[in-house]
Design an enzyme around this catalytic site. Structure first.
Site, PDB file in Angstrom:
ATOM      1  N   GLU A  47       0.845  -1.197   0.000  1.00 34.49           N
ATOM      2  CA  GLU A  47       0.000   0.000   0.000  1.00 34.49           C
ATOM      3  C   GLU A  47       0.880   1.246   0.000  1.00 34.49           C
ATOM      4  OE1 GLU A  47      -2.842   2.587   2.980  1.00 34.49           O
ATOM      5  OE2 GLU A  47      -2.662   0.440   3.368  1.00 34.49           O
ATOM      6  N   ARG A  51       0.408  10.388   0.215  1.00 34.31           N
ATOM      7  CA  ARG A  51       0.731  11.463   1.163  1.00 34.31           C
ATOM      8  C   ARG A  51       1.926  12.289   0.722  1.00 34.31           C
ATOM      9  NH1 ARG A  51       0.459   8.201   6.935  1.00 34.31           N
ATOM     10  NH2 ARG A  51      -1.517   7.109   6.566  1.00 34.31           N
ATOM     11  N   THR A  74      -4.796   6.025   1.338  1.00 30.68           N
ATOM     12  CA  THR A  74      -5.240   7.399   1.605  1.00 30.68           C
ATOM     13  C   THR A  74      -6.051   7.964   0.445  1.00 30.68           C
ATOM     14  OG1 THR A  74      -3.045   7.603   2.669  1.00 30.68           O
ATOM     15  CG2 THR A  74      -4.514   9.483   2.840  1.00 30.68           C
ATOM     16  N   LYS A 134     -11.117  -2.046   6.236  1.00 29.90           N
ATOM     17  CA  LYS A 134      -9.953  -1.604   7.003  1.00 29.90           C
ATOM     18  C   LYS A 134     -10.463  -1.091   8.350  1.00 29.90           C
ATOM     19  CE  LYS A 134      -6.492   2.150   6.865  1.00 29.90           C
ATOM     20  NZ  LYS A 134      -5.927   3.205   6.003  1.00 29.90           N
TER      21      LYS A 134
END
Length: 213
Positions: A47, A51, A74, A134
């Protein structure tokens, strides 16, 4: 792609290894060797969090690594979904879930691991067709005891707890019947990435890949 199909694909990816590395990539030049080290250590699902400015380029580089299954973390907006898919992401991860984000992932046929921290959020996602979620932020939301409690009345949902998961508590999560894998960043520490210590990262990945579940 229906939500049910997307969720099953996300579940298959989560089944690849007990730990999904959560990666913050600052320099795209480190992406390929980092992915190679993690995959060689037995952690194929990666993953890359959106960011940093380098994230999309890192996804593109990692997607070329044999054996790797690279996703984008994200995800916040439909634009993030399109950018991640175009970069080569095979799945997405989000801290929470909105209808716009879910719609975008379904339209793009990008399997999503949507975030949930409460029973209500989990039930809402299950109602839409998502059964692989998640659990985030895991430790701040009560840790393994909270996830165990949520799982008791909703056994049809499986989770990937992320956020504060470490070698010291990973097994407490992985021992739960409603946990398939966990997300962790400790397998790619910034100092080892900066030093190019790929053998050290491979060793950390190998240890993580052997965690019981």
């Amino acid at each position: 792609m229906t939500p049910q199909q997307a969720s099953e694909q996300a579940r298959d990816i989560c089944l690849l290894a007990p730990i999904v590395p959560v990666l913050v990539v600052d320099d795209p030049k480190t992406a390929a060797p980092l992915a190679n080290a993690l995959v060689a250590g037995g952690l194929p699902a990666l993953e890359v969090t959106l960011r940093t400015p380098a994230a999309l380029e890192a996804i593109a580089e990692m997607s070329k690594v044999d054996g790797g299954v690279v996703g984008a973390g994200t995800l916040m907006t439909p634009a993030d979904v399109i950018a991640a898919k175009n970069a080569g992401a095979l799945f997405g991860v989000s801290p929470g879930a909105t209808d716009r984000l879910l719609d975008a992932c379904e339209d793009a046929e990008l399997p999503l691991l949507p975030g949930a921290a409460t029973a209500t959020e989990a039930m809402r996602l299950l109602e839409r067709g998502y059964s692989m979620l998640k659990f985030f932020p895991a430790e701040a939301s009560g840790g393994a005891p909270a996830l165990k409690a949520i799982g008791a009345p909703i056994p049809q949902i499986s989770f990937c707890p992320t956020g504060g998961v470490s070698p010291s508590n990973a097994e407490s999560y992985l021992s739960l019947p409603n946990v398939i894998c966990a997300g962790g960043s400790w397998v790619a520490p910034k100092d080892k990435v900066a030093e190019g210590d790929w053998s050290g990262i491979e060793a950390l990945a190998r240890d993580a890949s052997q965690l019981p579940r």
